[in-house]
Design an enzyme around this catalytic site. Structure first.
Site, PDB file in Angstrom:
ATOM      1  N   VAL A 186       1.033  -3.482   3.881  1.00 23.19           N
ATOM      2  CA  VAL A 186       0.747  -4.726   4.568  1.00 23.19           C
ATOM      3  C   VAL A 186       2.020  -5.590   4.740  1.00 23.19           C
ATOM      4  O   VAL A 186       2.055  -6.519   5.538  1.00 23.19           O
ATOM      5  CB  VAL A 186      -0.388  -5.465   3.811  1.00 23.19           C
ATOM      6  CG1 VAL A 186       0.147  -6.148   2.562  1.00 23.19           C
ATOM      7  CG2 VAL A 186      -1.151  -6.416   4.687  1.00 23.19           C
ATOM      8  N   TYR A 210      -4.555   3.734   7.403  1.00 24.09           N
ATOM      9  CA  TYR A 210      -5.788   2.939   7.525  1.00 24.09           C
ATOM     10  C   TYR A 210      -6.722   3.567   8.547  1.00 24.09           C
ATOM     11  O   TYR A 210      -6.749   4.798   8.669  1.00 24.09           O
ATOM     12  CB  TYR A 210      -5.448   1.485   7.880  1.00 24.09           C
ATOM     13  CG  TYR A 210      -4.432   0.849   6.968  1.00 24.09           C
ATOM     14  CD1 TYR A 210      -4.629   0.824   5.593  1.00 24.09           C
ATOM     15  CD2 TYR A 210      -3.280   0.274   7.468  1.00 24.09           C
ATOM     16  CE1 TYR A 210      -3.700   0.225   4.749  1.00 24.09           C
ATOM     17  CE2 TYR A 210      -2.346  -0.327   6.628  1.00 24.09           C
ATOM     18  CZ  TYR A 210      -2.566  -0.336   5.266  1.00 24.09           C
ATOM     19  OH  TYR A 210      -1.656  -0.914   4.438  1.00 24.09           O
ATOM     20  N   SER A 243       0.799  -1.235   0.000  1.00 27.78           N
ATOM     21  CA  SER A 243       0.000   0.000   0.000  1.00 27.78           C
ATOM     22  C   SER A 243       0.825   1.275   0.000  1.00 27.78           C
ATOM     23  O   SER A 243       0.279   2.354  -0.231  1.00 27.78           O
ATOM     24  CB  SER A 243      -0.955   0.016   1.195  1.00 27.78           C
ATOM     25  OG  SER A 243      -2.073  -0.768   0.893  1.00 27.78           O
ATOM     26  N   LYS A 301       0.417   3.383  -2.976  1.00 23.75           N
ATOM     27  CA  LYS A 301      -0.782   4.197  -3.255  1.00 23.75           C
ATOM     28  C   LYS A 301      -0.486   5.697  -3.329  1.00 23.75           C
ATOM     29  O   LYS A 301      -0.903   6.354  -4.286  1.00 23.75           O
ATOM     30  CB  LYS A 301      -1.880   3.884  -2.237  1.00 23.75           C
ATOM     31  CG  LYS A 301      -2.468   2.482  -2.484  1.00 23.75           C
ATOM     32  CD  LYS A 301      -3.379   2.004  -1.371  1.00 23.75           C
ATOM     33  CE  LYS A 301      -3.938   0.634  -1.733  1.00 23.75           C
ATOM     34  NZ  LYS A 301      -4.312  -0.175  -0.578  1.00 23.75           N
ATOM     35  N   TYR A 324      -2.843  -2.696 -10.599  1.00 19.90           N
ATOM     36  CA  TYR A 324      -2.788  -2.380  -9.166  1.00 19.90           C
ATOM     37  C   TYR A 324      -1.888  -3.393  -8.425  1.00 19.90           C
ATOM     38  O   TYR A 324      -1.035  -3.007  -7.619  1.00 19.90           O
ATOM     39  CB  TYR A 324      -4.213  -2.378  -8.593  1.00 19.90           C
ATOM     40  CG  TYR A 324      -4.259  -2.384  -7.088  1.00 19.90           C
ATOM     41  CD1 TYR A 324      -3.917  -1.247  -6.355  1.00 19.90           C
ATOM     42  CD2 TYR A 324      -4.636  -3.535  -6.382  1.00 19.90           C
ATOM     43  CE1 TYR A 324      -3.930  -1.257  -4.965  1.00 19.90           C
ATOM     44  CE2 TYR A 324      -4.660  -3.554  -4.994  1.00 19.90           C
ATOM     45  CZ  TYR A 324      -4.301  -2.414  -4.295  1.00 19.90           C
ATOM     46  OH  TYR A 324      -4.307  -2.423  -2.926  1.00 19.90           O
TER      47      TYR A 324
END
Ligand code: GLN
Length: 581
Positions: free
Chosen positions: A395, A377, A193, A196, A325
């Site tokens: 993660v 998160y 992540s 992102k 992705y």
């Protein structure tokens, strides 16, 4: 061998207290003058007392202690020049660079191309001037967090499940390219992540904020990263949750660089990351990619749900979008390269080690804003409250932290807490902001309970005159050279109008007096509060050689009425390399 021992061994030995260049307060002056070149000053500082050579190892270990590294692209000419001299010496040479001896001309020629960076380093002009003092604390936080044994390694794919919970690495890179690393900083891990904010940054850079945010919001979702949920406008909440990142991937397939083949688009993103990392390690883990694709029910569900709600800008091939992705999540970095990526974000999109403008400053500002509110998160709110820094976790246990305008940090430790953030990573951030005033809302002026390692605290003149006069009285000509190198005004006087020349003369330090008159061009006859000149002082204490030396300069130069009062006017007729200072 413990991590600590290993790191210590890797570091070049430098006894900070004994290292003479270190002991000065390096202050920054607007108006600089010089009649001796920086290269000469550096040579004099590092040359061996009685010999006419300098040992490269002494010079380099002092340079590395400022945070620079021998792999820094900005020092490549220096390193090549040194290697060339060594090679030219052939078999009879010193064996390694550290033992290489250089005379004045060789030294000056070697550092010439990189002199601006080198002189900034020694003049403590980097954002963290006391770099080793600062990194000693970072090292301490590292060991405190190493003790933590809670958290669970992600287990949704076997490649992550197999990761050792003991991995723990910390790297940092400042906006001036000062580097520090400890622990498992060279082991590749997938960015997951942490990709992102990076793909979001690319989208902003290519399309602009207005276009991007037609399709995706700026609100924290307050939910798990992969929750099947959209905001009340039926858009993903923000680009840092899975729904938002899938949308960014869809941009890559549609709005951005339409003409490119899929394979080129992958390389396009990867090369962005590579540039952000200053050319350091960026890889791809195909096994993780394949596993992500195998275990993608939730991401598929999200993509279908988004298509149903017309989230995507155009008709897209969902499989290609998801693959893209997963490919972004499966790119690999290590702590070292990730810290440079973070530093590029801290530096408005310009990579500190290469000077490459990878992203526009406005794109970076938008990315940091959302990292601040949405990067962690559903712990994002608490993180913004307690740590107060833009960050993004993945993660795999990676955590990318940005201290805007100061530095970037990469933390990596696979065990995660319930929100999916690295346990050691979070604890490290808390330690960091409890000691340093890096929280976005720490008051830099009035709060007294935290330390400020940044440069601006040195930007006061106060301490300087004391240190300068002290070294003159002590006869420490080496320290005085460092002051000169730092751009200190050597003509300045204290409350009683006593100058460095007064004190050096009174103590009979002929070499200091010579240095001040010859290299610094200070006026030979300033008058103190009691009407005494340096020559008077020398005669009073029976230092006739000093008195004669001063007299010779008085004979040479026209005597200014109040030379100490007007250093700026004086600097006009002095040396020619002032521009570096
Ligand atoms: N590949 C993971 C996913 O999309 C990345 C998630 C993460 O790092 N939080 O499920």
């Amino acid at each position: 061998m413990s991590d600590k021992e290993k790191m210590k061994n890797e570091k070049k030995p430098l006894n900070r207290q004994n290292s003479s260049w270190y002991n000065m307060s390096f202050l920054d002056y607007g108006e600089k003058d010089s009649s001796i070149s920086v290269e000469d000053l550096l040579y004099d500082i590092f040359k061996h007392n009685d010999a006419d050579h300098l040992v490269v190892g002494d010079f380099l270990s002092a340079l590395w202690s400022t945070g620079l590294r021998n792999t820094d692209p900005r020092l490549s000419e220096l390193m090549q020049n040194l290697q060339k001299i060594q090679q030219d010496l052939g078999r009879d040479g010193p064996g390694n660079l550290e033992n290489l001896k250089l005379n004045r001309d060789q030294f000056k020629a070697s550092i010439n191309e990189n002199i601006v960076l080198v002189s900034r380093a020694f003049r403590r002009q980097f954002v963290i001037p006391e770099f080793e003092e600062f990194t000693d604390k970072i090292e301490k936080f590292y060991y405190t967090c190493k003790e933590i044994d809670t958290g669970k390694v992600a287990a949704y794919i076997p490649q992550l499940e197999r990761m050792s919970p003991n991995y723990w690495g910390v790297s940092l890179c400042t906006i001036d390219g000062q580097r520090f690393s400890i622990g498992d900083v060279k082991i590749p891990f997938t960015i997951q992540s942490c990709s992102k904010p990076l793909t979001y940054a690319i989208a902003l850079n290519e399309l602009g904020s207005e276009v991007v945010h037609r399709y995706v919001g700026q609100e924290p979702s307050g939910r798990m990263f992969n929750e099947l949920i959209l905001d009340h406008n039926k858009r993903p909440h923000n680009p840092l949750v899975n729904a938002g990142a899938l949308l960014t991937s869809s941009f890559m397939l549609t709005l951005i660089r339409r003409e490119m083949a899929l394979s080129d688009k992958f390389e396009f993103v990867k090369s962005f990351l590579k540039r952000m990392s200053g050319g350091e390690f960026v890889g791809f883990n195909n096994a993780v990619f394949l596993s992500e694709r195998e275990n993608a029910d939730r991401n598929y569900a999200l993509a279908f749900y988004m298509r149903e709600n017309k989230c995507f800008p155009e008709k897209i091939n969902l499989r290609e979008c998801l693959d893209f992705y997963f490919q972004c999540c499966s790119m690999e970095v290590d702590c070292e390269s990730m810290s440079v990526i973070a530093a590029t974000l801290a530096n408005g999109g310009i990579c500190p080690t290469t000077g490459d403008q990878v992203l526009k400053p406005d794109s970076v500002r938008d990315v940091l804003s959302l990292m601040h509110s949405c990067g962690m998160y559903d712990y994002s709110g608490q993180f913004a409250f307690t740590v107060g820094l833009p960050a993004k976790s993945g993660v795999c246990g990676g955590l990318l932290v940005v201290i805007p305008n100061v530095l970037g940090i990469a933390l990596w430790s696979p065990p995660l807490d319930q929100s999916g953030n690295s346990v050691r990573g979070i604890e490290f951030c808390k330690e960091l902001v409890s000691m340093f005033n890096f929280h976005r809302y720490d008051n830099l002026k009035h709060a007294v309970n935290k330390q400020d390692p940044r440069r601006h605290k040195y930007e006061t003149k106060g301490l300087n005159i004391v240190s300068l006069l002290f070294s003159a009285a002590a006869g420490d000509v080496t320290a005085m050279r460092r002051y000169k190198l730092s751009g200190v005004d050597m003509t300045q006087s204290d409350y009683d109008n006593r100058t460095a020349l007064h004190l050096a003369a009174a103590e009979g330090h002929v070499d200091c007096v010579d240095f001040l008159l010859k290299y610094c061009g200070v006026p030979p006859n300033p008058v103190d509060r009691w009407g005494q000149t340096p020559k008077d002082e020398a005669l009073r204490f029976n230092h006739s050689a000093v008195a004669e030396l001063i007299q010779s300069y008085m004979d040479k130069k026209p005597i200014a009425e109040e030379p100490v009062e007007d250093p700026k006017a004086k600097s006009k007729d002095q040396g020619s390399i002032g521009s570096i200072f």
